[in-house]
Scaffold this motif. Structure first.
Motif: not given
Length: 251
Positions: A234, A239, A243, A247
């Motif tokens: 990353l 970021e 995630k 995610e």
């Protein structure tokens, strides 16, 4: 004092484990087998106690098919005085092993029973606790240090716990299970390997010991763990947070 040590034949720790095609277990045909590493540590500790003059005899015990005698011979080559082989057609569950050990303790009358804390094939970590309960003996599990006082007939055991080190004082006879940091097992020298061939091995069957071998467990399926997904690099903390939140759903 006599010390009894239980040793187990397992797939060598350096072997890459393969699952049988029918997923009924681990493939052991034409696979290098060896003594369970924790059992090696248990045997080494018994030998060190004997060499210090606190014990007169070390008896190694194994259970299983006839090829388990090879593991027993390894223990004799390390320095055990004699061996006991309880012949069984298949692998035994921890409770069955504990029941057999209880009968052998009644026959041999040892002052100390030492086992590895677990076997690397099933990782049960149950036998030591079960045999201590069956015998009504005090137990010191996950031992990282063992000190015997022959005059007071006690064993002082340091064991690693989440909060650090816990020290137990056990009245003998007792059960001790060994952890990795306890010692470094010795290698069997060639002269001792040759001597081991002439050391006595007593053979029993579970029936002779009046132990019924049965298991309340059924292996439904053995599968490999899921393969780990490839990692990603990353470019920023933002970021990473995105995630983890959207995610992975961990924050």
């Amino acid at each position: 004092m006599k010390i009894m040590v239980a040793v187990k034949r397992v797939v060598d720790y350096a072997v890459k484990i393969r699952i049988k095609p029918d997923k009924s277990g681990v493939e052991t045909q034409n696979v290098n087998m060896s003594m369970n590493p924790f059992c090696e540590i248990a045997l080494e500790e018994a030998l060190k106690i004997k060499e210090s003059g606190l014990a007169k005899e070390v008896v190694a015990v194994t259970m299983g098919p006839s090829n388990c005698v090879d593991t027993l011979r390894t223990g004799l080559a390390m320095g055990a005085d004699r061996g006991i082989h309880v012949e069984a057609a298949r692998d035994l569950v921890p409770l069955s092993v504990a029941k057999v050990l209880k009968k052998l303790v009644e026959v041999e009358n040892p002052g100390l029973l030492i086992l590895g804390k677990q076997a690397i094939d099933d990782d049960c970590n149950q036998t030591g606790q079960m045999i201590a309960a069956l015998l009504g003996w005090p137990q010191g599990t996950f031992a990282s240090k063992v000190v015997l006082d022959k005059e007071k007939q006690v064993a002082t055991v340091d064991r690693e716990v989440d909060g650090g080190l816990e020290t137990l004082c056990l009245d003998l006879p007792a059960v001790i299970t060994t952890d990795l940091r306890l010692n470094q097992p010795r290698y069997a020298t060639l002269p001792n390997i040759m001597k081991a061939k002439s050391k006595p091995i007593k053979r029993y069957t579970p029936e002779e010991l009046n132990v019924e071998i049965k298991s309340g467990l059924e292996v439904v399926q053995v599968t490999e763990p899921p393969k780990r997904k490839a990692g990603v690099i990353l470019s920023s903390v933002d970021e990473l947070i995105d995630k983890l939140k959207n995610e992975a759903h961990v924050i």
